[in-house]
Write a protein that holds these residues in place. Sequence first.
Motif, short mmCIF file in Angstrom:
data_model
loop_
_atom_site.label_atom_id
_atom_site.label_comp_id
_atom_site.label_asym_id
_atom_site.label_seq_id
_atom_site.Cartn_x
_atom_site.Cartn_y
_atom_site.Cartn_z
N ASP A 34 35.22 35.24 40.76
CA ASP A 34 36.03 36.15 41.79
C ASP A 34 34.99 37.07 42.01
O ASP A 34 35.13 36.99 43.44
N PHE A 35 33.92 36.94 41.82
CA PHE A 35 32.46 37.52 42.28
C PHE A 35 31.72 36.47 43.13
O PHE A 35 31.64 37.27 43.88
N TYR A 36 32.20 35.60 42.70
CA TYR A 36 31.13 34.25 44.39
C TYR A 36 32.08 34.41 45.13
O TYR A 36 31.52 34.06 46.97
N LEU A 37 33.53 33.51 45.38
CA LEU A 37 33.90 33.69 46.50
C LEU A 37 33.99 34.38 47.25
O LEU A 37 34.53 33.79 48.96
N PRO A 38 34.81 35.80 47.41
CA PRO A 38 34.37 36.87 48.71
C PRO A 38 33.11 36.73 49.29
O PRO A 38 33.24 36.92 50.87
N LEU A 39 31.95 35.74 48.67
CA LEU A 39 30.81 35.94 49.34
C LEU A 39 30.28 34.32 50.42
O LEU A 39 29.67 34.75 51.13
N ILE A 40 31.52 33.50 50.44
CA ILE A 40 30.98 32.43 50.63
C ILE A 40 31.96 32.49 51.46
O ILE A 40 32.87 33.49 52.26
N PRO A 41 31.20 32.90 53.13
CA PRO A 41 31.55 33.37 54.52
C PRO A 41 32.86 32.63 54.83
O PRO A 41 33.12 30.92 54.89
N PRO A 42 33.50 32.83 55.74
CA PRO A 42 35.07 32.44 56.02
C PRO A 42 34.67 31.23 56.59
O PRO A 42 36.16 30.30 57.10
N PHE A 43 34.04 30.70 57.50
CA PHE A 43 33.46 29.36 58.19
C PHE A 43 33.42 28.65 57.89
O PHE A 43 33.38 27.67 58.15
N PHE A 44 33.13 28.69 56.26
CA PHE A 44 32.80 27.31 55.30
C PHE A 44 34.30 27.25 54.96
O PHE A 44 35.68 28.16 54.56
N ASN A 45 34.81 25.59 54.19
CA ASN A 45 36.19 25.64 53.13
C ASN A 45 36.34 25.24 52.49
O ASN A 45 35.10 25.77 51.47
N SER A 46 36.98 25.52 51.80
CA SER A 46 36.95 25.28 50.49
C SER A 46 36.04 25.66 49.20
O SER A 46 35.40 25.87 48.51
N HIS A 47 36.47 27.18 49.22
CA HIS A 47 35.87 27.96 48.73
C HIS A 47 35.35 27.99 47.50
O HIS A 47 34.43 27.86 46.30
N GLU A 48 36.98 27.27 47.13
CA GLU A 48 36.61 27.07 44.68
C GLU A 48 35.53 25.56 45.01
O GLU A 48 35.37 25.96 43.81
N LYS A 49 35.68 25.16 45.65
CA LYS A 49 34.92 23.88 45.48
C LYS A 49 33.56 24.21 45.95
O LYS A 49 32.46 23.94 44.79
N ILE A 50 34.04 25.34 46.82
CA ILE A 50 31.89 25.23 46.55
C ILE A 50 31.53 26.30 45.77
O ILE A 50 30.55 26.15 45.22
N ASN A 51 31.61 27.46 45.35
CA ASN A 51 31.91 27.67 43.93
C ASN A 51 31.67 27.40 42.84
O ASN A 51 30.73 27.27 42.34
N VAL A 52 32.43 26.38 42.50
CA VAL A 52 31.90 25.15 41.39
C VAL A 52 31.24 24.41 41.62
O VAL A 52 30.51 24.20 40.01
N LEU A 53 30.42 23.72 42.66
CA LEU A 53 29.60 23.10 43.07
C LEU A 53 28.61 24.04 42.86
O LEU A 53 27.21 22.83 42.49
N SER A 54 28.05 25.12 43.73
CA SER A 54 27.33 26.05 42.83
C SER A 54 26.60 26.04 42.00
O SER A 54 25.15 25.81 40.97
N GLY A 55 28.08 26.76 40.73
CA GLY A 55 28.07 26.84 39.33
C GLY A 55 27.05 25.75 39.01
O GLY A 55 25.93 25.60 37.74
N ILE A 56 27.72 24.57 39.16
CA ILE A 56 27.34 23.10 37.82
C ILE A 56 25.62 22.49 38.71
O ILE A 56 24.60 22.61 37.81
#
Length: 133
Positions: A34-56
């Motif tokens: 929940d800290f990272y998801l709002p930092l992902i710009p809205p023009f990107f899709n799949s915020h959850e996937k981006i967050n997981v891929l960033s962490g990995i």
Amino acid sequence: MLKQIGNYLKSKWSVRLMTIFYLIAGFNHFINPDFYLPLIPPFFNSHEKINVLSGITEIVLGIGILFYPSRKYASYGIMIMLLAFIPSHVYFIQINSCIDGGLCVPEWAGWFRLVIIHPALLLWAWEAGKSSS
């Protein structure tokens, strides 16, 4: 003085610190999404996937920088990852460095993060990639 900074950034202690830094950051994507998801710009899709891929990515590259055979490639990966994070930093500035119910800092802190901290992290990765210790 710049040579001394470069030598420190290539030291085994600096490389180990970088490993710890990226492992903590990577695992935090899973512990506190929940800290990272709002930092992902809205023009990107799949915020959850981006967050997981960033962490990995942070975890894998953090481990990779620790070992000499993979260090150079991990440092390139970290630099690419940091460049990929720039839209997030710009977006944070665009929303006045404040997320409703989340992270709120003075606007100068958002700029400091983008203009000072981010290039410093890029330099650290570059120098660590040249380390042989």
